[in-house]
Design a protein around this motif. Sequence first.
Motif, PDB file in Angstrom:
ATOM      1  N   SER A 130       0.812  -1.209   0.000  1.00 52.28           N
ATOM      2  CA  SER A 130       0.000   0.000   0.000  1.00 52.28           C
ATOM      3  C   SER A 130       0.848   1.262   0.000  1.00 52.28           C
ATOM      4  O   SER A 130       0.603   2.198  -0.759  1.00 52.28           O
ATOM      5  CB  SER A 130      -0.936   0.001   1.212  1.00 52.28           C
ATOM      6  OG  SER A 130      -1.693   1.195   1.272  1.00 52.28           O
ATOM      7  N   SER A 131       1.871   1.296   0.855  1.00 49.09           N
ATOM      8  CA  SER A 131       2.674   2.505   1.023  1.00 49.09           C
ATOM      9  C   SER A 131       3.816   2.619   0.026  1.00 49.09           C
ATOM     10  O   SER A 131       4.301   3.724  -0.246  1.00 49.09           O
ATOM     11  CB  SER A 131       3.251   2.554   2.443  1.00 49.09           C
ATOM     12  OG  SER A 131       4.225   1.531   2.627  1.00 49.09           O
ATOM     13  N   GLY A 132       4.291   1.484  -0.514  1.00 55.37           N
ATOM     14  CA  GLY A 132       5.421   1.525  -1.424  1.00 55.37           C
ATOM     15  C   GLY A 132       6.760   1.480  -0.728  1.00 55.37           C
ATOM     16  O   GLY A 132       7.800   1.477  -1.390  1.00 55.37           O
ATOM     17  N   TYR A 133       6.779   1.414   0.599  1.00 58.07           N
ATOM     18  CA  TYR A 133       8.035   1.305   1.349  1.00 58.07           C
ATOM     19  C   TYR A 133       8.313  -0.171   1.610  1.00 58.07           C
ATOM     20  O   TYR A 133       8.012  -0.709   2.671  1.00 58.07           O
ATOM     21  CB  TYR A 133       7.940   2.082   2.669  1.00 58.07           C
ATOM     22  CG  TYR A 133       8.038   3.576   2.490  1.00 58.07           C
ATOM     23  CD1 TYR A 133       9.242   4.169   2.122  1.00 58.07           C
ATOM     24  CD2 TYR A 133       6.928   4.394   2.685  1.00 58.07           C
ATOM     25  CE1 TYR A 133       9.332   5.538   1.953  1.00 58.07           C
ATOM     26  CE2 TYR A 133       7.014   5.764   2.503  1.00 58.07           C
ATOM     27  CZ  TYR A 133       8.224   6.336   2.144  1.00 58.07           C
ATOM     28  OH  TYR A 133       8.321   7.693   1.975  1.00 58.07           O
ATOM     29  N   TRP A 134       8.944  -0.813   0.648  1.00 59.53           N
ATOM     30  CA  TRP A 134       9.182  -2.250   0.731  1.00 59.53           C
ATOM     31  C   TRP A 134      10.322  -2.587   1.676  1.00 59.53           C
ATOM     32  O   TRP A 134      10.486  -3.752   2.061  1.00 59.53           O
ATOM     33  CB  TRP A 134       9.457  -2.803  -0.666  1.00 59.53           C
ATOM     34  CG  TRP A 134       8.243  -2.751  -1.532  1.00 59.53           C
ATOM     35  CD1 TRP A 134       7.888  -1.747  -2.385  1.00 59.53           C
ATOM     36  CD2 TRP A 134       7.204  -3.735  -1.617  1.00 59.53           C
ATOM     37  NE1 TRP A 134       6.689  -2.031  -3.002  1.00 59.53           N
ATOM     38  CE2 TRP A 134       6.252  -3.253  -2.552  1.00 59.53           C
ATOM     39  CE3 TRP A 134       6.988  -4.972  -1.007  1.00 59.53           C
ATOM     40  CZ2 TRP A 134       5.107  -3.964  -2.884  1.00 59.53           C
ATOM     41  CZ3 TRP A 134       5.846  -5.690  -1.343  1.00 59.53           C
ATOM     42  CH2 TRP A 134       4.928  -5.184  -2.268  1.00 59.53           C
ATOM     43  N   HIS A 135      11.140  -1.627   2.048  1.00 59.45           N
ATOM     44  CA  HIS A 135      12.254  -1.891   2.966  1.00 59.45           C
ATOM     45  C   HIS A 135      11.883  -1.602   4.411  1.00 59.45           C
ATOM     46  O   HIS A 135      12.705  -1.823   5.306  1.00 59.45           O
ATOM     47  CB  HIS A 135      13.452  -1.021   2.577  1.00 59.45           C
ATOM     48  CG  HIS A 135      13.195   0.458   2.731  1.00 59.45           C
ATOM     49  ND1 HIS A 135      12.395   1.162   1.855  1.00 59.45           N
ATOM     50  CD2 HIS A 135      13.608   1.348   3.666  1.00 59.45           C
ATOM     51  CE1 HIS A 135      12.354   2.429   2.230  1.00 59.45           C
ATOM     52  NE2 HIS A 135      13.074   2.572   3.333  1.00 59.45           N
TER      53      HIS A 135
END
Length: 288
Positions: free
Chosen positions: A110-115
């Motif tokens: 959802s947020s795009g912060y995969w890390h």
Amino acid sequence: DASDDDTGKRLDDISWERLTVLRHPENQGVGGAMVTGYRYALDAGADIVIKVDGDSQMDPKYMIDLIKPLTKEVCDYTKGNRFLHFDALSRMPVSRKIGNVLLTFLTKASSGYWHVFDPQNGYVAIRRDVLAAIDMRRIQTSRYFFENEMLVQLNILTARVLDCPMPAIYLADSPSSLRIIDVMQYYPGLLIRGFFYRLFYRYLLRDFSIIVPFYLIGSMMCLWGGLFGGYNWWYHATQAHQATPTGTIMLAVLPFLLGFQLLLAGLVIDIFQSPRADASPVPKNDAS
């Protein structure tokens, strides 16, 4: 926040010139409470704003770990990560572990912060210029979706987010209020909404990206392949009583496989474009 306990009275009894108490006549949830605090901090001229909950689960001594990367402009937003302290993590209730893992995967998409991991951790700090650029209205209406909505808003701004290791602290007489059934019923819809909101504002409105066509065309092709193939399988098995023709099968399989490849390509690009701590700083913007 219109709490029904004696928190307000206890704060009134504290005589300290550096303490400011902000009140809501009606309960607005975590999102509304945080927007009130953030706006006050911006008006007060704060360079860095830190959120610390009052449930004794956030040790103030780790606050310096959140502040240092911001002062050195290594990143724009720091948050705690309880999953990097395995000894302290063993004391986390099982329901919280399962719920956090599920929410982490959904929030990454959802947020795009995969890390970023442990998205429900509310021990956070943010720089003034980044905070001023966030759409506060979205945060205010998020209520208990506050931490997740913050990450969505930060990704739209391409803000750099950094996880800071800190142990999980849970009191023996403080049972978990996080229920897996609530996580699966309440959060997926909000996360899906946040996903499309992020795609529109970051990859269409602010800067067009091939990610959107990949996701859009890939979804349509997968949907066509699934529906067309499923219908023909049902029709030939129950109505025509014969094997589905090879050509009909290929009309379903090929679009589905190509669509799946497009979705994977969009996902990979989205992962590589996830803002990290070594990225360029966020442009300053004082208009909230």
